[in-house]
Scaffold this active site. Structure first.
Site, PDB file in Angstrom:
ATOM      1  N   THR A 132       2.694  10.078  -6.081  1.00 43.54           N
ATOM      2  CA  THR A 132       3.480  10.243  -7.309  1.00 43.54           C
ATOM      3  C   THR A 132       2.846  11.319  -8.199  1.00 43.54           C
ATOM      4  OG1 THR A 132       2.110   8.607  -8.426  1.00 43.54           O
ATOM      5  CG2 THR A 132       4.099   7.772  -7.313  1.00 43.54           C
ATOM      6  N   GLU A 164       4.699  11.289  -1.060  1.00 46.68           N
ATOM      7  CA  GLU A 164       3.427  11.986  -0.773  1.00 46.68           C
ATOM      8  C   GLU A 164       2.512  12.020  -2.003  1.00 46.68           C
ATOM      9  OE1 GLU A 164       3.374  15.203   1.986  1.00 46.68           O
ATOM     10  OE2 GLU A 164       5.343  14.653   2.766  1.00 46.68           O
ATOM     11  N   GLY A 193      27.944  20.556 -17.873  1.00 45.20           N
ATOM     12  CA  GLY A 193      28.676  19.556 -18.667  1.00 45.20           C
ATOM     13  C   GLY A 193      29.350  18.527 -17.768  1.00 45.20           C
ATOM     14  N   GLY A 194      30.608  18.240 -18.059  1.00 53.32           N
ATOM     15  CA  GLY A 194      31.360  17.255 -17.278  1.00 53.32           C
ATOM     16  C   GLY A 194      31.408  17.611 -15.795  1.00 53.32           C
ATOM     17  N   ALA A 228       0.836  -1.211   0.000  1.00 54.61           N
ATOM     18  CA  ALA A 228       0.000   0.000   0.000  1.00 54.61           C
ATOM     19  C   ALA A 228       0.863   1.250   0.000  1.00 54.61           C
ATOM     20  CB  ALA A 228      -0.900   0.022   1.241  1.00 54.61           C
ATOM     21  N   GLN A 274      23.168  31.800 -27.128  1.00 61.10           N
ATOM     22  CA  GLN A 274      21.709  31.779 -27.011  1.00 61.10           C
ATOM     23  C   GLN A 274      21.177  30.379 -26.670  1.00 61.10           C
ATOM     24  OE1 GLN A 274      19.109  32.651 -30.480  1.00 61.10           O
ATOM     25  NE2 GLN A 274      18.509  34.436 -29.285  1.00 61.10           N
TER      26      GLN A 274
HETATM   27  N1  COS Z   1      -8.590  14.892  -0.191  1.00 61.40           N
HETATM   28  C1  COS Z   1      -9.762  14.624   0.439  1.00 61.40           C
HETATM   29  N2  COS Z   1     -10.585  13.635   0.064  1.00 61.40           N
HETATM   30  C2  COS Z   1     -10.215  12.867  -0.974  1.00 61.40           C
HETATM   31  C3  COS Z   1      -9.011  13.086  -1.677  1.00 61.40           C
HETATM   32  C4  COS Z   1      -8.197  14.152  -1.243  1.00 61.40           C
HETATM   33  N3  COS Z   1      -7.032  14.421  -1.834  1.00 61.40           N
HETATM   34  N4  COS Z   1      -8.928  12.168  -2.662  1.00 61.40           N
HETATM   35  C5  COS Z   1     -10.021  11.395  -2.586  1.00 61.40           C
HETATM   36  N5  COS Z   1     -10.796  11.830  -1.560  1.00 61.40           N
HETATM   37  C6  COS Z   1     -12.086  11.271  -1.131  1.00 61.40           C
HETATM   38  C7  COS Z   1     -13.050  11.116  -2.288  1.00 61.40           C
HETATM   39  O1  COS Z   1     -13.751  12.313  -2.529  1.00 61.40           O
HETATM   40  C8  COS Z   1     -13.967  10.014  -1.802  1.00 61.40           C
HETATM   41  O2  COS Z   1     -14.895  10.558  -0.895  1.00 61.40           O
HETATM   42  P1  COS Z   1     -16.427  10.054  -0.888  1.00 61.40           P
HETATM   43  O3  COS Z   1     -16.355   8.602  -0.535  1.00 61.40           O
HETATM   44  O4  COS Z   1     -17.071  10.901   0.152  1.00 61.40           O
HETATM   45  O5  COS Z   1     -16.937  10.279  -2.279  1.00 61.40           O
HETATM   46  C9  COS Z   1     -13.035   9.116  -0.995  1.00 61.40           C
HETATM   47  O6  COS Z   1     -11.908   9.942  -0.664  1.00 61.40           O
HETATM   48  C10 COS Z   1     -12.574   7.896  -1.753  1.00 61.40           C
HETATM   49  O7  COS Z   1     -12.086   8.315  -3.013  1.00 61.40           O
HETATM   50  P2  COS Z   1     -11.650   7.280  -4.125  1.00 61.40           P
HETATM   51  O8  COS Z   1     -12.776   6.288  -4.360  1.00 61.40           O
HETATM   52  O9  COS Z   1     -11.158   8.042  -5.304  1.00 61.40           O
HETATM   53  O10 COS Z   1     -10.482   6.490  -3.351  1.00 61.40           O
HETATM   54  P3  COS Z   1      -9.337   5.581  -3.887  1.00 61.40           P
HETATM   55  O11 COS Z   1      -9.061   4.599  -2.817  1.00 61.40           O
HETATM   56  O12 COS Z   1      -9.670   5.062  -5.255  1.00 61.40           O
HETATM   57  O13 COS Z   1      -8.034   6.523  -4.005  1.00 61.40           O
HETATM   58  C11 COS Z   1      -6.552   8.365  -4.163  1.00 61.40           C
HETATM   59  C12 COS Z   1      -8.003   7.867  -4.006  1.00 61.40           C
HETATM   60  C13 COS Z   1      -5.800   7.615  -5.232  1.00 61.40           C
HETATM   61  C14 COS Z   1      -6.645   9.824  -4.565  1.00 61.40           C
HETATM   62  C15 COS Z   1      -5.874   8.252  -2.796  1.00 61.40           C
HETATM   63  O14 COS Z   1      -5.778   6.893  -2.423  1.00 61.40           O
HETATM   64  C16 COS Z   1      -4.493   8.866  -2.751  1.00 61.40           C
HETATM   65  O15 COS Z   1      -4.341  10.081  -2.587  1.00 61.40           O
HETATM   66  N6  COS Z   1      -3.445   8.052  -2.872  1.00 61.40           N
HETATM   67  C17 COS Z   1      -2.062   8.492  -2.765  1.00 61.40           C
HETATM   68  C18 COS Z   1      -1.560   8.351  -1.372  1.00 61.40           C
HETATM   69  C19 COS Z   1      -0.161   8.814  -1.262  1.00 61.40           C
HETATM   70  O16 COS Z   1       0.122   9.978  -1.444  1.00 61.40           O
HETATM   71  N7  COS Z   1       0.730   7.873  -0.951  1.00 61.40           N
HETATM   72  C20 COS Z   1       2.123   8.163  -0.823  1.00 61.40           C
HETATM   73  C21 COS Z   1       2.656   7.568   0.422  1.00 61.40           C
HETATM   74  S1  COS Z   1       2.382   8.564   1.791  1.00 61.40           S
HETATM   75  S2  COS Z   1       4.076   9.534   1.960  1.00 61.40           S
END
Ligand code: COS
Length: 386
Positions: free
Chosen positions: A374, A372, A348-349, A129, A280
């Site tokens: 990608t 945080e 460069g180098g 995850a 340039q």
């Molecule tokens: N801020 C607040 N709410 C958010 C959000 C955000 N940035 N992105 C999604 N949500 C909300 C959605 O609106 C949705 O709400 P409702 O259920 O009320 O409609 C809910 O979260 C679920 O959204 P979704 O179905 O899109 O969830 P997913 O599990 O498919 O994933 C992403 C959403 C991909 C945007 C999320 O998992 C994410 O940000 N992943 C990246 C995490 C990350 O940055 N990891 C790096 C490691 S941590 S250093």
């Protein structure tokens, strides 16, 4: 309407710029080579009260806001991206407490964090995850007044030095992760069952530590739960909404640092009887780099100004703030990678060897496109706002 930094923000910017030049830049190459956690930098930040930037005065903070913190991160990242992570991770690890913590929990944990006497880490990522927050498998089971936590976290910045780790775990396996399945529990250093596993050997930001966190029948007081059971997904998303602009400011700092080196070099370096900045082909590259860095910076500052009005609690984040947060991280990270790569090209180098700092900056820039969320995840977030 005034569209500028306040006097207080400018003063902070100038102070951190001076501190970074005098006390952080001289050790940057050595920190990168040794890949050891920069306790000397932690002390510099403590001495100058920089950990307190974004904490409320009621909890020992300076209450200067997220833009002030980003200005400090930018100045440090210009000279040493690895050191700027000390401030970034502090904000990332503290944010779940700021958002979901009760008054008692805040009184217990925040003053030490605001002073920088205590450090904190953010435990989201696991082997299965990272981008997919719903893939979290670390399990917390409530028994009496304790949670028993089992699981493994991966790529956790500063976990080995942190006094607290905000651990994301499954508390209700029947519920969907974003509909009440996840919770955040603060695990304190020294808790039996908490151990630090593998330390990663990284391409860049080598002054920071990145480790595995192992939780084996780790018994944590139930009072360490942030918010209510099931608030976890929302706290994680809102935390990242707040902290992605801070990563963006790190990217702006790295890019500006590389641009400054490239301009200074191009003015000095003579080829074909003239300074190479007069060609340039090169000065148009520098013009593009400067434009991209300034555009990224303006997007970050604009985003921060919007976040000044987003309450640090469990309320929903306005869509416009979510959109800008992801955009600033995406644009600044892509800019940092492009600008640092071009800076190496201009030198460069000399750009390819460790005598000059741009190869380190290019290695450091890469992580801003990954952690945080990608760049691809930022596009998912932006598109979902359309
Ligand atoms: N801020 C607040 N709410 C958010 C959000 C955000 N940035 N992105 C999604 N949500 C909300 C959605 O609106 C949705 O709400 P409702 O259920 O009320 O409609 C809910 O979260 C679920 O959204 P979704 O179905 O899109 O969830 P997913 O599990 O498919 O994933 C992403 C959403 C991909 C945007 C999320 O998992 C994410 O940000 N992943 C990246 C995490 C990350 O940055 N990891 C790096 C490691 S941590 S250093």
């Amino acid at each position: 309407m005034l569209y500028d930094l306040t006097d207080e923000q400018r003063m902070l910017q100038e102070t951190v710029r001076r501190i970074a030049k005098e006390q952080i830049e001289p050790g940057a190459a050595e920190r990168d080579a040794k890949a050891e956690f920069p306790w000397d930098v932690v002390q510099v930040f403590r001495d100058n009260g920089l950990f307190a930037c974004d904490f409320k005065e009621a909890y020992g903070g300076a209450e200067m806001g997220v833009l002030a913190l980003c200005l400090a991160v930018e100045e440090v990242a210009k000279v040493c991206a690895g050191s700027s992570l000390v401030l970034l991770v502090h904000e990332l690890g503290s944010m779940p407490i700021l958002l979901g913590g009760s008054h008692e929990q805040k009184e217990r944990w925040l003053p030490g964090l605001a002073a920088g006497e205590k450090l904190v880490a953010f435990g989201l990522t696991e082997p299965g995850a990272g981008s997919d927050v719903g893939g979290i498998r670390t399990r917390a089971i409530k028994k009496g007044d304790k949670y028993i936590i089992n699981g493994t976290k991966q790529f956790i910045s500063h976990a080995d030095v942190a006094d607290y780790i905000c651990v994301a775990c499954v508390t209700d396996p029947e519920a969907k992760p974003h509909k009440g399945g996840l919770s955040i529990i603060v695990v304190e250093k020294g808790t039996p069952g908490l151990s630090i596993g593998k330390h990663e050997d990284k391409l860049g930001i080598r002054a920071s530590s990145t480790c595995e966190v192992i939780l084996e029948d780790c018994e944590v007081p139930a009072a360490n739960l942030l918010g209510s059971e099931g608030d976890g997904f929302h706290i994680l998303m809102k935390t990242l909404d707040f902290t992605r602009p801070c990563v963006a400011s790190q990217a702006v700092g790295i890019a500006q640092g590389a641009l400054d080196v490239a301009v200074a070099y191009a003015r000095e370096r003579q080829q074909f009887g003239q300074a190479i900045i007069t060609f340039q082909g090169l000065n148009w590259m520098l013009a593009d780099m400067d434009t991209q860095v300034e555009a990224a910076r303006q997007l970050v500052y604009k985003t921060c100004s919007v976040f000044e009005d987003v309450p640090k609690d469990l309320s929903k984040v306005p869509r416009e703030a979510i959109r800008l947060s992801a955009m600033s991280k995406l644009f600044a990270a892509e800019t940092a990678m492009k600008v640092t790569t071009d800076a190496v090209q201009i030198l460069g180098g000399y750009g390819y060897v460790k005598e000059y700092p741009v190869e380190r900056m290019m290695r450091d820039a890469k992580i801003t496109q990954i952690y945080e969320g990608t760049s691809q995840i930022q596009k998912v977030v932006i598109a979902s706002c359309l």
